[in-house]
Design a protein around this motif. Structure first.
Motif, PDB file in Angstrom:
ATOM      1  N   GLU A 174     -36.544 -65.006 -19.677  1.00  0.00           N
ATOM      2  CA  GLU A 174     -37.710 -65.363 -18.879  1.00  0.00           C
ATOM      3  C   GLU A 174     -39.003 -64.768 -19.421  1.00  0.00           C
ATOM      4  O   GLU A 174     -40.075 -65.060 -18.907  1.00  0.00           O
ATOM      5  CB  GLU A 174     -37.517 -64.903 -17.428  1.00  0.00           C
ATOM      6  N   LEU A 175     -38.908 -63.949 -20.452  1.00  0.00           N
ATOM      7  CA  LEU A 175     -40.109 -63.329 -21.011  1.00  0.00           C
ATOM      8  C   LEU A 175     -40.867 -64.302 -21.904  1.00  0.00           C
ATOM      9  O   LEU A 175     -40.284 -65.030 -22.705  1.00  0.00           O
ATOM     10  CB  LEU A 175     -39.747 -62.086 -21.816  1.00  0.00           C
ATOM     11  N   VAL A 176     -42.207 -64.287 -21.753  1.00  0.00           N
ATOM     12  CA  VAL A 176     -43.120 -65.010 -22.646  1.00  0.00           C
ATOM     13  C   VAL A 176     -44.109 -63.976 -23.165  1.00  0.00           C
ATOM     14  O   VAL A 176     -44.886 -63.409 -22.399  1.00  0.00           O
ATOM     15  CB  VAL A 176     -43.862 -66.135 -21.919  1.00  0.00           C
ATOM     16  N   ILE A 177     -44.062 -63.706 -24.480  1.00  0.00           N
ATOM     17  CA  ILE A 177     -44.849 -62.620 -25.070  1.00  0.00           C
ATOM     18  C   ILE A 177     -45.817 -63.179 -26.101  1.00  0.00           C
ATOM     19  O   ILE A 177     -45.425 -63.921 -27.002  1.00  0.00           O
ATOM     20  CB  ILE A 177     -43.923 -61.565 -25.706  1.00  0.00           C
ATOM     21  N   VAL A 189     -28.819 -67.936 -29.843  1.00  0.00           N
ATOM     22  CA  VAL A 189     -29.063 -67.180 -28.614  1.00  0.00           C
ATOM     23  C   VAL A 189     -27.773 -66.430 -28.287  1.00  0.00           C
ATOM     24  O   VAL A 189     -26.817 -67.006 -27.758  1.00  0.00           O
ATOM     25  CB  VAL A 189     -29.474 -68.115 -27.459  1.00  0.00           C
ATOM     26  N   ASP A 190     -27.748 -65.143 -28.647  1.00  0.00           N
ATOM     27  CA  ASP A 190     -26.504 -64.375 -28.524  1.00  0.00           C
ATOM     28  C   ASP A 190     -26.721 -62.993 -27.931  1.00  0.00           C
ATOM     29  O   ASP A 190     -25.877 -62.117 -28.057  1.00  0.00           O
ATOM     30  CB  ASP A 190     -25.825 -64.260 -29.895  1.00  0.00           C
ATOM     31  N   GLY A 223     -35.715 -65.971 -25.191  1.00  0.00           N
ATOM     32  CA  GLY A 223     -37.089 -65.834 -24.723  1.00  0.00           C
ATOM     33  C   GLY A 223     -38.094 -66.584 -25.584  1.00  0.00           C
ATOM     34  O   GLY A 223     -37.734 -67.347 -26.485  1.00  0.00           O
ATOM     35  N   THR A 224     -39.373 -66.318 -25.320  1.00  0.00           N
ATOM     36  CA  THR A 224     -40.457 -67.109 -25.903  1.00  0.00           C
ATOM     37  C   THR A 224     -41.551 -66.205 -26.451  1.00  0.00           C
ATOM     38  O   THR A 224     -41.916 -65.205 -25.817  1.00  0.00           O
ATOM     39  CB  THR A 224     -41.067 -68.030 -24.831  1.00  0.00           C
ATOM     40  N   GLY A 241     -38.549 -69.913 -27.584  1.00  0.00           N
ATOM     41  CA  GLY A 241     -38.685 -69.605 -29.000  1.00  0.00           C
ATOM     42  C   GLY A 241     -40.143 -69.472 -29.397  1.00  0.00           C
ATOM     43  O   GLY A 241     -41.033 -69.267 -28.569  1.00  0.00           O
ATOM     44  N   LEU A 242     -40.424 -69.591 -30.695  1.00  0.00           N
ATOM     45  CA  LEU A 242     -41.762 -69.388 -31.227  1.00  0.00           C
ATOM     46  C   LEU A 242     -42.624 -70.639 -31.061  1.00  0.00           C
ATOM     47  O   LEU A 242     -42.236 -71.733 -31.455  1.00  0.00           O
ATOM     48  CB  LEU A 242     -41.687 -69.004 -32.707  1.00  0.00           C
ATOM     49  N   ASN A 243     -43.819 -70.456 -30.482  1.00  0.00           N
ATOM     50  CA  ASN A 243     -44.787 -71.520 -30.305  1.00  0.00           C
ATOM     51  C   ASN A 243     -46.116 -71.113 -30.944  1.00  0.00           C
ATOM     52  O   ASN A 243     -46.515 -69.942 -30.874  1.00  0.00           O
ATOM     53  CB  ASN A 243     -45.041 -71.784 -28.820  1.00  0.00           C
ATOM     54  N   LEU A 244     -46.816 -72.074 -31.541  1.00  0.00           N
ATOM     55  CA  LEU A 244     -48.165 -71.852 -32.054  1.00  0.00           C
ATOM     56  C   LEU A 244     -49.168 -72.317 -31.004  1.00  0.00           C
ATOM     57  O   LEU A 244     -48.969 -73.347 -30.358  1.00  0.00           O
ATOM     58  CB  LEU A 244     -48.376 -72.609 -33.366  1.00  0.00           C
ATOM     59  N   VAL A 245     -50.257 -71.557 -30.846  1.00  0.00           N
ATOM     60  CA  VAL A 245     -51.244 -71.827 -29.803  1.00  0.00           C
ATOM     61  C   VAL A 245     -52.620 -71.989 -30.428  1.00  0.00           C
ATOM     62  O   VAL A 245     -53.045 -71.148 -31.229  1.00  0.00           O
ATOM     63  CB  VAL A 245     -51.274 -70.683 -28.759  1.00  0.00           C
TER      64      VAL A 245
END
Length: 489
Positions: free
Chosen positions: A251-254, A98-99, A285-286, A379-383
């Motif tokens: 704070e973004l969730v995309i 995270v940079d 972010g996410t 970070g990356l999440n699977l849904v």
């Protein structure tokens, strides 16, 4: 600009960027027939039964001998996939630092979450009040629309005559909408006699702010439109207190989605979303990736990027449970891609999946979420969710996506309740459908680099998060579809 592209060094097929003619010489091979844009041609003689290699992985096998320069598609290729599989965790370290520290202008809610829109939503507990919801939406937009970013209802057919998991899914989905940070306030609209009545729905919803969330049971009042307008007056006044303020991109969730894909989806737009996913991770972010059936054939690429064994086990369950769902209904697990996908050049599910999963970039998989489960990990999440466009974008919103990035090679006007950013895989589509497309990834086969295109697109996404409207918002394309599995009474 090349008229064709070989994606990986070990591939034995290449992809036409634009229509190619019989007799054209491409990569030292003379074409034996014309090749449509997005479709594949053989770079060497491929024996019957041999693997077709694209993206450096098998996407199926030849059902007949395929001569160099021949069209490679559904008439001479079949999937290698069948049945349930066992998986071994072979971790590949891929944590992203995270940079980066970009910002956008968002709405900070009382619970600390951030919305990118300040809208008032009308959420129905049951489909029987869809008409009332649409009437209230129209009248409230006229009366109070200048107070907030928008006033919207989302019709659906459920909330009654459902059993078991289907009923719970409906309740969870609607509750996630009530809690969504893009909604500054919410009117929950009920008939009164449905299974998902207000008393039952409140059990699923949990704690709520009575200034932000109001309830109207239409059977209990003489004039539901008059009562609804009174409540919407109060709700829009409450929501209007929120003002945009500078917040970090962390704070973004995309949400990440593809639909109406073509042969360039896995070459331009989906890799661009993967670069965006990695870049957003660097900002803290996410991103959310769904379409589980379109992971089949490429699932190990995600499994090996899981941050730990527990996440790997959840990913295996995600994949195998969805396969079991197909089998339980007596359906072919690998019945994919769609007719439109095939017309665009996608041949097998492996072909589609290897292109589809590129939307998840290269960073580690941080968590796996069940249907409507709220995101917790950056970070990356699977849904959990199907490939169906409407169900998938709804599932992404339900897990917390404030916007959805939607790649398409064939074109589609569909929009989620949250801003839906359409990304074309090819320039002709962007030029033909400017009312649908927000960003053209086709430039990636016209000389633009991924780095410069990603940076340009990320700036546009920050602008959208700060209030710039997408085409789906401009045309008021906003829909939901609730995932169902069982019977309807």
């Amino acid at each position: 600009m090349s008229k064709w592209i070989k994606i990986a060094a070990r591939d034995n097929v290449a992809v036409a960027v634009e229509p190619l003619c019989e007799g054209d010489v491409c990569l030292g091979v003379t074409l034996r027939e014309s090749i449509p844009a997005g479709h594949k041609f053989a770079l060497c003689d491929i024996p019957e039964g041999a693997d077709i290699i694209k993206y450096a992985f098998p996407i199926g096998h030849a059902t007949t001998p395929i001569a160099a320069g021949s069209w490679v598609h559904t008439h001479n290729v079949k999937t290698n996939l069948s049945g349930l599989l066992e998986y071994t965790y072979t971790p590949h370290p891929c944590a992203v630092p995270v940079d980066r520290q970009a910002t956008f202008e968002g709405y900070v809610r009382e619970d600390g979450r951030v919305g990118i829109r300040n809208e008032v939503w009308i959420v129905n507990t049951v489909g029987c009040v869809n008409g009332t919801a649409k009437t209230l939406e129209r009248l409230a937009q006229q009366a109070y629309g200048d107070r907030v970013d928008g006033i919207h209802c989302f019709v659906h057919p459920y909330g009654c005559s459902q059993l078991g998991e289907d009923h719970r899914n409906t309740q969870k989905l609607l509750a996630s909408m009530v809690r969504h940070p893009n909604a500054g306030a919410v009117l929950v609209l009920s008939l009164g006699c449905e299974n998902n009545n207000v008393a039952e729905f409140k059990k699923v919803l949990g704690a709520y702010n009575p200034e932000r969330v109001r309830f109207l049971v239409t059977q209990e009042v003489e004039d539901e439109v008059e009562e609804g307008m009174k409540l919407l007056d109060e709700l829009t006044a409450y929501a209007s207190r929120f003002k945009r303020q500078t917040v970090p991109a962390s704070e973004l969730v995309i949400g990440l989605k593809c639909g109406g894909s073509d042969g360039l989806s896995g070459i331009t737009a989906n890799p661009l979303l993967g670069s965006i996913s990695d870049l957003l991770a660097r900002h803290g972010g996410t991103t959310l990736l769904t379409e589980v059936p379109e992971m089949f054939g490429a699932e190990t690429l995600l499994m090996n990027r899981c941050r730990n064994r527990a996440t790997f086990d959840k990913t295996v369950a995600l994949i195998n449970n969805f396969k079991a769902y197909f089998i339980r209904h007596g359906q072919e697990v690998y019945e994919n891609p769609s007719p439109g996908n095939k017309a665009g050049g996608i041949t097998t599910l492996e072909d589609k999946s290897l292109g589809c999963t590129q939307k998840g970039g290269t960073a580690e998989v941080r968590d796996v979420l069940s249907y409507c489960e709220p995101v917790r990990e950056k970070g990356l999440n699977l849904v959990q969710g199907p490939g169906n466009d409407l169900c998938a974008i709804t599932a992404l919103m339900a897990s917390g996506a404030q916007m959805v990035l939607f790649t398409t090679g064939r074109g589609t006007p569909v929009g989620a309740p949250v801003p839906t950013v359409k990304v074309s895989t090819n320039t002709p589509l962007a030029e033909k459908k400017p009312g649908w497309i927000d960003f053209n990834a086709g430039v990636l086969v016209q000389g633009a680099t991924m780095e410069e295109t990603c940076e340009q697109f990320f700036k546009q996404l920050l602008a959208i998060a700060s209030g710039q409207r997408t085409q789906s918002e401009t045309h008021d394309f906003r829909e939901i579809a609730i995932f169902k599995d069982g019977v309807t009474l």
